[in-house]
Design a protein around this motif. Structure first.
Motif, PDB file in Angstrom:
ATOM      1  N   PRO A 516       0.654  -0.783   0.006  1.00 34.21           N
ATOM      2  CA  PRO A 516       0.459  -0.063  -0.277  1.00 34.21           C
ATOM      3  C   PRO A 516       1.112   1.199   0.523  1.00 34.21           C
ATOM      4  O   PRO A 516       1.805   1.348   0.125  1.00 34.21           O
ATOM      5  CB  PRO A 516      -0.741  -0.095   1.254  1.00 34.21           C
ATOM      6  CG  PRO A 516       0.026  -0.726   2.265  1.00 34.21           C
ATOM      7  CD  PRO A 516       0.811  -1.513   1.061  1.00 34.21           C
ATOM      8  N   ARG A 517       0.306   2.284  -0.265  1.00 38.92           N
ATOM      9  CA  ARG A 517       0.758   3.494   0.199  1.00 38.92           C
ATOM     10  C   ARG A 517       1.833   3.607   1.397  1.00 38.92           C
ATOM     11  O   ARG A 517       1.159   3.693   2.215  1.00 38.92           O
ATOM     12  CB  ARG A 517       0.227   4.837  -0.583  1.00 38.92           C
ATOM     13  CG  ARG A 517       0.553   6.222  -0.092  1.00 38.92           C
ATOM     14  CD  ARG A 517      -0.351   7.357  -0.926  1.00 38.92           C
ATOM     15  NE  ARG A 517      -1.053   7.168   0.189  1.00 38.92           N
ATOM     16  CZ  ARG A 517      -1.329   8.400   1.593  1.00 38.92           C
ATOM     17  NH1 ARG A 517      -0.329   8.620   1.680  1.00 38.92           N
ATOM     18  NH2 ARG A 517      -2.507   7.892   1.620  1.00 38.92           N
ATOM     19  N   PRO A 518       3.224   4.387   1.334  1.00 38.44           N
ATOM     20  CA  PRO A 518       3.379   4.522   2.783  1.00 38.44           C
ATOM     21  C   PRO A 518       2.451   5.391   4.011  1.00 38.44           C
ATOM     22  O   PRO A 518       1.902   6.499   3.424  1.00 38.44           O
ATOM     23  CB  PRO A 518       5.060   5.129   2.352  1.00 38.44           C
ATOM     24  CG  PRO A 518       4.953   4.688   0.678  1.00 38.44           C
ATOM     25  CD  PRO A 518       3.841   4.280   0.389  1.00 38.44           C
ATOM     26  N   GLY A 519       2.627   4.967   4.568  1.00 41.68           N
ATOM     27  CA  GLY A 519       1.502   5.221   5.896  1.00 41.68           C
ATOM     28  C   GLY A 519       0.296   5.688   5.811  1.00 41.68           C
ATOM     29  O   GLY A 519      -0.223   5.739   6.629  1.00 41.68           O
ATOM     30  N   ALA A 520      -0.603   4.928   4.875  1.00 42.10           N
ATOM     31  CA  ALA A 520      -1.574   4.966   4.028  1.00 42.10           C
ATOM     32  C   ALA A 520      -2.713   4.024   5.592  1.00 42.10           C
ATOM     33  O   ALA A 520      -3.784   4.433   5.696  1.00 42.10           O
ATOM     34  CB  ALA A 520      -2.256   4.222   3.278  1.00 42.10           C
ATOM     35  N   PHE A 521      -2.109   2.987   6.084  1.00 41.77           N
ATOM     36  CA  PHE A 521      -2.469   2.266   6.842  1.00 41.77           C
ATOM     37  C   PHE A 521      -1.832   1.874   8.306  1.00 41.77           C
ATOM     38  O   PHE A 521      -0.743   1.496   7.860  1.00 41.77           O
ATOM     39  CB  PHE A 521      -3.138   0.936   6.241  1.00 41.77           C
ATOM     40  CG  PHE A 521      -4.111   1.648   5.382  1.00 41.77           C
ATOM     41  CD1 PHE A 521      -5.798   0.773   5.708  1.00 41.77           C
ATOM     42  CD2 PHE A 521      -3.923   0.447   4.128  1.00 41.77           C
ATOM     43  CE1 PHE A 521      -6.398   1.592   4.356  1.00 41.77           C
ATOM     44  CE2 PHE A 521      -4.796   1.475   2.875  1.00 41.77           C
ATOM     45  CZ  PHE A 521      -6.348   1.397   3.079  1.00 41.77           C
ATOM     46  N   PRO A 522      -2.583   1.569   9.523  1.00 40.98           N
ATOM     47  CA  PRO A 522      -1.613   0.944  10.871  1.00 40.98           C
ATOM     48  C   PRO A 522      -0.484  -0.582  10.277  1.00 40.98           C
ATOM     49  O   PRO A 522      -0.628  -0.710   9.409  1.00 40.98           O
ATOM     50  CB  PRO A 522      -2.731   0.693  11.624  1.00 40.98           C
ATOM     51  CG  PRO A 522      -3.075   1.716  10.925  1.00 40.98           C
ATOM     52  CD  PRO A 522      -3.205   1.585  10.123  1.00 40.98           C
ATOM     53  N   ALA A 523       0.418  -0.265  10.995  1.00 43.66           N
ATOM     54  CA  ALA A 523       1.566  -0.701  10.519  1.00 43.66           C
ATOM     55  C   ALA A 523       0.961  -2.494  10.285  1.00 43.66           C
ATOM     56  O   ALA A 523       1.560  -3.071   9.671  1.00 43.66           O
ATOM     57  CB  ALA A 523       2.753  -0.646  11.124  1.00 43.66           C
ATOM     58  N   ASP A 524       0.181  -2.736  11.907  1.00 41.83           N
ATOM     59  CA  ASP A 524      -0.020  -3.979  11.453  1.00 41.83           C
ATOM     60  C   ASP A 524      -0.651  -4.407  11.124  1.00 41.83           C
ATOM     61  O   ASP A 524      -0.971  -5.942  11.016  1.00 41.83           O
ATOM     62  CB  ASP A 524      -1.085  -3.316  13.449  1.00 41.83           C
ATOM     63  CG  ASP A 524      -1.405  -5.395  14.225  1.00 41.83           C
ATOM     64  OD1 ASP A 524      -0.172  -6.004  14.023  1.00 41.83           O
ATOM     65  OD2 ASP A 524      -2.201  -5.063  13.660  1.00 41.83           O
ATOM     66  N   LEU A 525      -2.096  -3.678  10.069  1.00 38.53           N
ATOM     67  CA  LEU A 525      -2.911  -4.284   9.498  1.00 38.53           C
ATOM     68  C   LEU A 525      -2.099  -4.945   8.440  1.00 38.53           C
ATOM     69  O   LEU A 525      -2.566  -5.656   7.964  1.00 38.53           O
ATOM     70  CB  LEU A 525      -3.838  -3.188   9.240  1.00 38.53           C
ATOM     71  CG  LEU A 525      -4.775  -3.237   8.396  1.00 38.53           C
ATOM     72  CD1 LEU A 525      -6.268  -4.605   8.323  1.00 38.53           C
ATOM     73  CD2 LEU A 525      -5.853  -2.149   7.296  1.00 38.53           C
ATOM     74  N   VAL A 526      -1.522  -4.274   8.163  1.00 42.26           N
ATOM     75  CA  VAL A 526      -0.368  -4.208   7.134  1.00 42.26           C
ATOM     76  C   VAL A 526       0.340  -5.420   7.484  1.00 42.26           C
ATOM     77  O   VAL A 526       0.969  -6.697   5.877  1.00 42.26           O
ATOM     78  CB  VAL A 526       0.476  -3.191   6.380  1.00 42.26           C
ATOM     79  CG1 VAL A 526       1.579  -3.560   5.085  1.00 42.26           C
ATOM     80  CG2 VAL A 526      -0.077  -1.787   5.825  1.00 42.26           C
ATOM     81  N   ALA A 527       1.105  -5.852   7.640  1.00 40.50           N
ATOM     82  CA  ALA A 527       1.286  -7.249   8.474  1.00 40.50           C
ATOM     83  C   ALA A 527       0.546  -8.305   8.731  1.00 40.50           C
ATOM     84  O   ALA A 527       0.858  -9.291   8.436  1.00 40.50           O
ATOM     85  CB  ALA A 527       2.091  -6.992  10.033  1.00 40.50           C
ATOM     86  N   ALA A 528      -0.616  -8.059   9.336  1.00 42.37           N
ATOM     87  CA  ALA A 528      -1.729  -9.199   9.051  1.00 42.37           C
ATOM     88  C   ALA A 528      -2.163  -9.882   7.791  1.00 42.37           C
ATOM     89  O   ALA A 528      -2.273 -10.480   7.804  1.00 42.37           O
ATOM     90  CB  ALA A 528      -2.881  -8.148   9.948  1.00 42.37           C
ATOM     91  N   ILE A 529      -1.697  -8.503   7.013  1.00 38.09           N
ATOM     92  CA  ILE A 529      -2.398  -9.234   5.676  1.00 38.09           C
ATOM     93  C   ILE A 529      -1.434 -10.632   4.960  1.00 38.09           C
ATOM     94  O   ILE A 529      -1.756 -10.928   4.247  1.00 38.09           O
ATOM     95  CB  ILE A 529      -3.052  -7.648   4.990  1.00 38.09           C
ATOM     96  CG1 ILE A 529      -3.982  -6.938   5.434  1.00 38.09           C
ATOM     97  CG2 ILE A 529      -2.903  -8.367   2.618  1.00 38.09           C
ATOM     98  CD1 ILE A 529      -4.371  -5.933   4.136  1.00 38.09           C
ATOM     99  N   ALA A 530      -0.409  -8.911   5.301  1.00 35.55           N
ATOM    100  CA  ALA A 530       1.017  -9.962   4.793  1.00 35.55           C
ATOM    101  C   ALA A 530       0.749 -11.441   5.311  1.00 35.55           C
ATOM    102  O   ALA A 530       1.287 -12.984   4.555  1.00 35.55           O
ATOM    103  CB  ALA A 530       2.441  -9.119   5.236  1.00 35.55           C
ATOM    104  N   THR A 531       0.603 -12.134   6.436  1.00 35.23           N
ATOM    105  CA  THR A 531       0.453 -12.535   7.209  1.00 35.23           C
ATOM    106  C   THR A 531      -0.453 -13.997   6.618  1.00 35.23           C
ATOM    107  O   THR A 531      -0.093 -15.270   6.008  1.00 35.23           O
ATOM    108  CB  THR A 531       0.151 -13.218   8.557  1.00 35.23           C
ATOM    109  OG1 THR A 531       1.183 -12.143   9.284  1.00 35.23           O
ATOM    110  CG2 THR A 531       0.000 -14.333   9.459  1.00 35.23           C
ATOM    111  N   LEU A 532      -2.155 -13.617   6.269  1.00 38.38           N
ATOM    112  CA  LEU A 532      -3.083 -13.743   5.454  1.00 38.38           C
ATOM    113  C   LEU A 532      -2.328 -14.815   4.058  1.00 38.38           C
ATOM    114  O   LEU A 532      -2.832 -15.186   3.643  1.00 38.38           O
ATOM    115  CB  LEU A 532      -4.157 -13.000   6.237  1.00 38.38           C
ATOM    116  CG  LEU A 532      -4.923 -12.955   6.808  1.00 38.38           C
ATOM    117  CD1 LEU A 532      -6.181 -12.498   6.875  1.00 38.38           C
ATOM    118  CD2 LEU A 532      -5.178 -14.549   7.646  1.00 38.38           C
ATOM    119  N   ASP A 533      -1.576 -13.592   3.471  1.00 37.86           N
ATOM    120  CA  ASP A 533      -1.431 -13.712   2.408  1.00 37.86           C
ATOM    121  C   ASP A 533      -0.058 -14.963   2.009  1.00 37.86           C
ATOM    122  O   ASP A 533      -0.025 -15.148   0.932  1.00 37.86           O
ATOM    123  CB  ASP A 533      -0.315 -12.578   1.941  1.00 37.86           C
ATOM    124  CG  ASP A 533      -0.224 -12.535  -0.111  1.00 37.86           C
ATOM    125  OD1 ASP A 533      -1.198 -12.920  -0.817  1.00 37.86           O
ATOM    126  OD2 ASP A 533       0.167 -11.647  -0.660  1.00 37.86           O
TER     127      ASP A 533
END
Length: 540
Positions: A516-533
């Motif tokens: 995603p665009r840097p800073g668009a979402f909390p880092a924890d949300l991005v990390a959780a999506i990466a885990t599910l991916d």
């Protein structure tokens, strides 16, 4: 529950009513958390019993001396009952009626006399009537209202972490059922409470200040409990619960095949005491292999414990008991232990009921206590036979993977969250409640999946990591309307959730979803999506 079961057992012993064990067990089955549910369950059980006994008496006139007719009719009734059990509204009543009809038809092999059979069925109707009348009466005097149970459940939901639903005192599904009866405001309060508990739990597990927004949102939601916000339109109103007819037919066929195999086998051996094998096939059949094996294990372990207690009672305690008072004390104490387990978490509750059932069948034979271990032996062997038959059939014929059910629930949950993000509006309470129920079901199935063959499971640690990641995604996604996210960033999140919604096994292994665009979402949300991916690692 214990007091009602003891009263029923004592009354039936004093008046020498046959089948006292079944009366005591019906009490345990009909008793629920609140008065209205107990009354509804009791009324449904009595109606099912009345219909099934009337139908069985009619069938006796046709098939009492015709096994070639009786066996196909039994198979047909069981098939219809198991198929109906997959539906929500009339399923439980039809299932219970079919169960009683099949079991009463098996009595012909043991009691070929029509008059004796008629008397026994009328006694059974009396037993059902007494038990189903006593439970609502006692609940009305000493029980709790649905609103009181709901309020207590909300308080418990704030204390129990949603990431570990197996530890909850009361399930989200039960609270949702209560909320549907208490009105729209109750549903709003339940969804808000679940959001508070989820945001708080997720935020507290973060090592830094990433979860500060979730904690702030939890406080804002806590204050909104006093002044509920206007309810929006549910974005998942069209989600529905389409009935899988093919799956229902296969499920009914498997359960019927297992039960009729048991019936033919014990009939060929002229061992009518193994009738409990058919009861086992009725009550342990579940949608997936893992769930069925798990319930089989609970039934077998509960029967073993209850049978052991009954055996010790018959051999060592009955010879020294002078009157019915000592038996009542013993019965009360053992039943109290069983009901304590039966009211525990959903992963072990069934074992408590089975322990009680085996104990009742062992010590309450015919019209009172006994010194005969033969009946106890036969019933335990019947339970073992039913377990074996169900395990073999469900593991070999159209096996349904628990892991597959997990993936289907996750796909449905991600699709719902994608709709919430796309709407850019606060989630409807119904959508939040459905999310809580789905996560709760996934937590339970993640444990049960370990009962399946290794080739069908994902590594347990990765299973838990993915469940925790999905909970975090749900918490952050439901908070997106509060984050003032730009439209193009919301579109990215919708695309990411849509990508995760697909089957991981069908994805291109070289494809990497764009960041995603840097800073668009909390880092924890991005990390959780990466885990599910991440591609699931299956245990070989």
């Amino acid at each position: 529950m214990t007091a009602c079961a003891t009263v029923v057992a004592t009354a039936f012993l004093v008046f020498r009513v046959p089948l006292p064990a079944y009366g005591a067990y019906v009490v345990l089955m009909a008793s629920q958390r609140d008065m209205s549910t107990s009354a509804t369950q009791s009324a449904g059980a009595f109606v099912a019993g009345l219909v099934s006994i009337a139908a069985s008496l009619l069938l006796y006139m046709l098939d009492i001396g015709e096994p070639a007719l009786r066996i196909p009719l039994m198979a047909l009734v069981m098939f219809l009952a198991m198929f109906a059990s997959r539906t929500e509204r009339i399923g439980p009543v039809v299932f219970l009626a079919g169960f009683l009809l099949v079991v009463t038809q098996t009595l012909v092999d043991q009691i070929p006399d029509a008059e004796a059979l008629t008397h026994l069925l009328l006694w059974l109707l009396l037993i059902l009537g007494v038990a189903c009348a006593l439970v609502p009466l006692v609940e009305y005097v000493f029980g709790r209202s649905a609103s009181a149970v709901f309020e207590e459940g909300l308080d418990a939901a704030l204390r129990s972490p949603p990431i570990e639903p197996a530890r909850a005192d009361i399930s989200v599904r039960e609270l949702a059922a209560l909320a549907s009866r208490l009105g729209e405001d109750a549903g709003t309060r339940l969804s808000t409470t679940w959001n508070i508990a989820t945001c708080t739990t997720v935020a507290r597990r973060m090592p830094d200040s990433t979860g500060a927004h979730l904690l702030a949102r939890a406080e804002a939601l806590r204050s909104s409990l006093r002044h509920p916000a206007p309810v929006t339109t549910s974005v998942a109103a069209n989600e529905g619960t389409s009935f899988d007819h093919v799956g229902g037919i296969r499920f009914a066929l498997k359960a019927t095949l297992a039960a009729m195999t048991c019936y033919v086998l014990y009939s060929a051996l002229d061992w009518s005491g193994l009738r409990t094998s058919i009861i086992t096939c009725f009550f342990v059949a579940l949608a997936s292999t893992g769930e069925t094996v798990h319930k089989l294990g609970l039934r077998l372990s509960g029967a073993a414990v209850g049978g052991f207690i009954a055996g010790v009672t018959i051999v060592f305690l009955f010879p020294v008991m002078d009157d019915i008072g000592s038996f009542i004390v013993l019965f009360f104490l053992v039943t109290l232990g069983c009901t304590w387990i039966a009211t525990a978490g959903p992963l072990v509750a069934y074992a408590g009921l089975q322990t009680a059932f085996a104990f009742f069948l062992g010590v309450l034979q015919d019209t009172g206590p006994t010194d005969d271990l033969t009946v106890l032996r036969d019933r335990l062997v019947g339970i073992l036979l039913g377990n074996i038959s169900m395990s073999v059939v469900f593991a070999t014929l159209w096996p349904v993977s628990t892991q597959g059910n997990l993936e289907r629930i996750a796909s449905r949950l991600l699709r719902r969250l994608r709709h919430v993000v796309a709407s850019a509006m606060p989630a409807h309470p119904a959508d939040v409640i459905r999310t809580g129920v789905d996560l709760e079901d996934m937590g339970r199935l993640a444990v049960i999946a370990s009962f399946e063959p290794a080739r069908d499971t994902i590594a347990p640690t990765q299973q838990q990591d993915r469940l925790h990641a999905l909970t975090r995604v749900a918490a952050w996604t439901l908070a997106v309307p509060d984050l003032a996210v730009r439209r193009d960033d919301r579109e990215w999140l919708c695309s990411a959730l849509g990508w995760l919604e697909g089957d991981a096994d069908d994805r291109m292994g070289t494809y990497v979803f764009p960041a995603p665009r840097p800073g668009a979402f909390p880092a924890d949300l991005v990390a959780a999506i990466a885990t599910l991916d991440a591609r699931p690692v299956r245990v070989s």
